[in-house]
Design an enzyme around this catalytic site. Structure first.
Site, PDB file in Angstrom:
ATOM      1  N   GLU A   1       0.825  -1.212   0.000  1.00 13.14           N
ATOM      2  CA  GLU A   1       0.000   0.000   0.000  1.00 13.14           C
ATOM      3  C   GLU A   1       0.858   1.262   0.000  1.00 13.14           C
ATOM      4  O   GLU A   1       0.440   2.304  -0.479  1.00 13.14           O
ATOM      5  CB  GLU A   1      -0.939   0.016   1.219  1.00 13.14           C
ATOM      6  CG  GLU A   1      -2.182  -0.821   1.016  1.00 13.14           C
ATOM      7  CD  GLU A   1      -3.322  -0.511   1.997  1.00 13.14           C
ATOM      8  OE1 GLU A   1      -3.085   0.134   3.033  1.00 13.14           O
ATOM      9  OE2 GLU A   1      -4.452  -0.939   1.721  1.00 13.14           O
TER      10      GLU A   1
ATOM     11  N   HIS B   1       8.654 -26.408   0.682  1.00  9.92           N
ATOM     12  CA  HIS B   1       7.994 -27.500  -0.043  1.00  9.92           C
ATOM     13  C   HIS B   1       6.874 -26.922  -0.893  1.00  9.92           C
ATOM     14  O   HIS B   1       5.890 -27.575  -1.184  1.00  9.92           O
ATOM     15  CB  HIS B   1       7.438 -28.519   0.955  1.00  9.92           C
ATOM     16  CG  HIS B   1       8.510 -29.088   1.825  1.00  9.92           C
ATOM     17  ND1 HIS B   1       9.086 -30.322   1.595  1.00  9.92           N
ATOM     18  CD2 HIS B   1       9.165 -28.560   2.891  1.00  9.92           C
ATOM     19  CE1 HIS B   1      10.032 -30.530   2.504  1.00  9.92           C
ATOM     20  NE2 HIS B   1      10.100 -29.481   3.288  1.00  9.92           N
TER      21      HIS B   1
ATOM     22  N   LYS C   1     -14.218   0.419  -3.462  1.00  4.70           N
ATOM     23  CA  LYS C   1     -15.154   0.954  -2.469  1.00  4.70           C
ATOM     24  C   LYS C   1     -16.210   1.801  -3.179  1.00  4.70           C
ATOM     25  O   LYS C   1     -17.402   1.689  -2.903  1.00  4.70           O
ATOM     26  CB  LYS C   1     -14.414   1.846  -1.470  1.00  4.70           C
ATOM     27  CG  LYS C   1     -13.511   1.112  -0.519  1.00  4.70           C
ATOM     28  CD  LYS C   1     -13.074   2.091   0.564  1.00  4.70           C
ATOM     29  CE  LYS C   1     -11.879   1.623   1.310  1.00  4.70           C
ATOM     30  NZ  LYS C   1     -11.278   2.676   2.125  1.00  4.70           N
TER      31      LYS C   1
HETATM   32  O1  PA5 Z   1      -3.214   1.619   5.875  1.00  2.74           O
HETATM   33  C1  PA5 Z   1      -4.346   2.033   5.823  1.00  2.74           C
HETATM   34  O2  PA5 Z   1      -4.638   3.209   6.091  1.00  2.74           O
HETATM   35  C2  PA5 Z   1      -5.508   1.126   5.453  1.00  2.74           C
HETATM   36  O3  PA5 Z   1      -5.080  -0.160   5.155  1.00  2.74           O
HETATM   37  C3  PA5 Z   1      -6.512   1.062   6.593  1.00  2.74           C
HETATM   38  O4  PA5 Z   1      -5.881   0.615   7.740  1.00  2.74           O
HETATM   39  C4  PA5 Z   1      -7.695   0.140   6.273  1.00  2.74           C
HETATM   40  O5  PA5 Z   1      -8.283   0.512   5.076  1.00  2.74           O
HETATM   41  C5  PA5 Z   1      -8.741   0.208   7.385  1.00  2.74           C
HETATM   42  O6  PA5 Z   1      -9.147   1.517   7.578  1.00  2.74           O
HETATM   43  P1  PA5 Z   1      -9.878   2.002   8.877  1.00  2.74           P
HETATM   44  O7  PA5 Z   1      -8.961   1.859  10.031  1.00  2.74           O
HETATM   45  O8  PA5 Z   1     -10.201   3.431   8.612  1.00  2.74           O
HETATM   46  O9  PA5 Z   1     -11.112   1.175   9.044  1.00  2.74           O
END
Ligand code: PA5
Length: 488
Positions: free
Chosen positions: A304, A347, A455
């Protein structure tokens, strides 16, 4: 420097030939690394920028000791009273605590009371929309003996929100009118539906829907040392030890000299391998069952943070930096992380690591001294009397050797032992390495715009109010083609 050893020899050409980094390349790269270091350091020093750009996580190792002590007490109170805890959250609000749970609690923690020593069982939900797991869990737990921790920075995430509503309804049915006293929310201090729910409920009953704030400027995947503290406390882990390890690692990662700064060195070697040696894949392979979830946590962190479409443009606004996407600079960058574990995956994926495309670097994590060890019975077999830990270490060395033989770059991170201190240090190392890698690649490592598309699609289809006409038009105007002959 915490006693974690980083061995980068097998990333170099003298061990893996043309697939490795030449010392001269490292020398040339050091100017770019220095620039990345200086820029990140200057941002980290400026509180306003740190918060605005979501880099406040870098200060978490040094957070207020009194706050930490109060969370430790809160967790103990919950642990003393309840048999079960359901932890709701996804992505950065889940992976860090799952990693902590597996690394720091004894294996089979949930399965045996003798292993838990009175602490509650912890169940993770809200990290999927799968109806089977949640229904199975709720039909087997006693609501009166179950506490719920819901974690969502935004307070808006569909998976967490849906799970919370179902769990709330279940508690309401089974735990009586004061059911909301069995819920704590860890969320943004001001914004979001979850925060609104907390404020409304606690205005009526101060013990209902208690909450802990997520700090401003701490993004989800960098937030284990914030959102994860209550979980550590409930399970009896000493938070201060985790933070101490992270703080010691922070000192090493603040050194300008690449050869002394493991995070900068790791990021630099990874980027050289990516850009110059055709290595877009990063395999994290702990030789420890307990660290598999930490590898999974790292997958999100790297993917990410650095998997980005556009380059970052730095804009100055009233003395503070603002980072925007440079839409004129399409880069589609970022290494692809994969988690594996030794020896299980020797494995499995290892065949491809050794003989498939030479497009990966493998990072091993190994533990020098295990909490417990087992010796094989004496026999006339070559395994006679050997310790399992010794076999595991030899398997890891063998894997590194086999990779070298096929000119496959790899490196090894060795932890003296797996405890709260070293785990905190390891986590912080990966966070800093990812921040440096983002700098080196010229991306904003602290947002995740790519996650929005699915989303938006869901929200539009589910008719969530507030979806812009532009987004709706884009979705309706680009349906997925479904041609019959391609459907069997
Ligand atoms: O790194 C990030 O910001 C995301 O992966 C969030 O942690 C994830 O989308 C969950 O979001 P939230 O904590 O707002 O529910």
């Amino acid at each position: 420097m915490p006693k974690i050893r980083f061995d980068f020899n097998n990333m170099m050409d003298f061990n893996v030939g043309v697939h490795g980094v030449k010392p001269s390349e490292l020398k040339t790269f050091s100017a770019r690394a220095g620039k990345a270091f200086n820029h990140l350091t200057s941002v980290l020093k400026n509180r306003q920028s740190r918060i605005a750009l979501s880099l406040e996580w870098s200060k978490l190792p040094l957070q207020d000791k009194k706050v930490v002590a109060s969370i430790q007490r809160l967790g103990k109170g919950i642990a003393d009273k309840y048999e079960n805890v359901i932890s709701l959250g996804i992505g950065g609000s889940y992976l860090g605590i799952k990693a902590a749970q597996d690394a720091l609690l004894p294996p089979y923690y949930n399965d045996f009371p003798g292993v838990r020593k009175g602490s509650p069982r912890i169940f993770f939900e809200g990290n999927n929309l799968d109806p089977v797991t949640l229904s199975s869990l709720l039909s087997n737990l006693n609501p009166r003996k179950t506490f719920v921790v819901v974690i969502s920075k935004s307070g808006e995430t569909t998976e967490t929100k849906a799970a919370l509503e179902l769990v709330e309804a279940w508690l309401k049915r089974g735990a009586g009118a004061k059911f909301a006293r069995q819920i704590i929310a860890v969320t943004d201090p001001k914004a979001g539906t979850l925060r609104k729910k907390v404020s409304e409920a606690s205005a009526k009953d101060p013990l209902a829907y208690r909450s802990l704030p997520l700090l401003e400027g701490v993004g989800g995947r960098f937030s284990e040392l914030n959102m994860g503290l209550l979980h550590l406390a409930i399970t009896g882990v000493k938070i201060a030890e985790v933070l101490e390890g992270a703080a010691d690692m922070a000192k090493s990662c603040a050194l300008a000299d690449m050869f002394k700064n493991p995070a900068l060195f790791y990021a630099s070697l990874s980027v050289i391998a990516y850009e110059k040696k055709g290595k877009p894949i990063s395999i994290i392979m702990p030789f420890s069952e307990q660290l598999k979830s930490t590898a999974d946590w790292y997958i999100q962190l790297l993917a990410e943070s650095t998997g980005k479409k556009y380059a970052r443009k730095v804009v100055l606004e009233q003395g503070a930096e603002k980072w925007v996407e440079d839409r004129s600079d399409l880069i589609n960058t970022g290494r692809t992380p994969i988690s594996a574990r030794g020896t299980n995956d020797l494995h499995s994926i290892q065949q491809n690591n050794i003989e498939g495309r030479n497009d990966k670097i493998v990072t091993f994590i190994r533990i020098e001294k295990f909490r417990k060890d087992l010796k094989l019975p004496v026999s006339d077999d070559f395994l006679s009397g050997r310790a399992l830990s010794g076999l595991l270490k030899t398997a890891q060395e063998g894997t590194a050797w086999a990779l070298n033989r096929e000119m496959r770059p790899n490196c090894t991170i060795s932890l003296r032992e797996l405890n709260a201190y070293y785990w905190g240090a390891l986590l912080f190392f990966f966070e800093m390495a990812t921040a440096f890698e983002g700098e080196l690649l010229g991306v904003n490592a602290f947002n995740q715009p790519g996650v929005e598309s699915y989303k938006n699609y869901m929200f539009h289809k589910l008719k969530k109010p507030g979806i812009s006409k532009e987004v709706a038009r884009e979705i309706d105007g680009n349906p997925m083609k479904r041609i019959k002959k391609y459907i069997l």
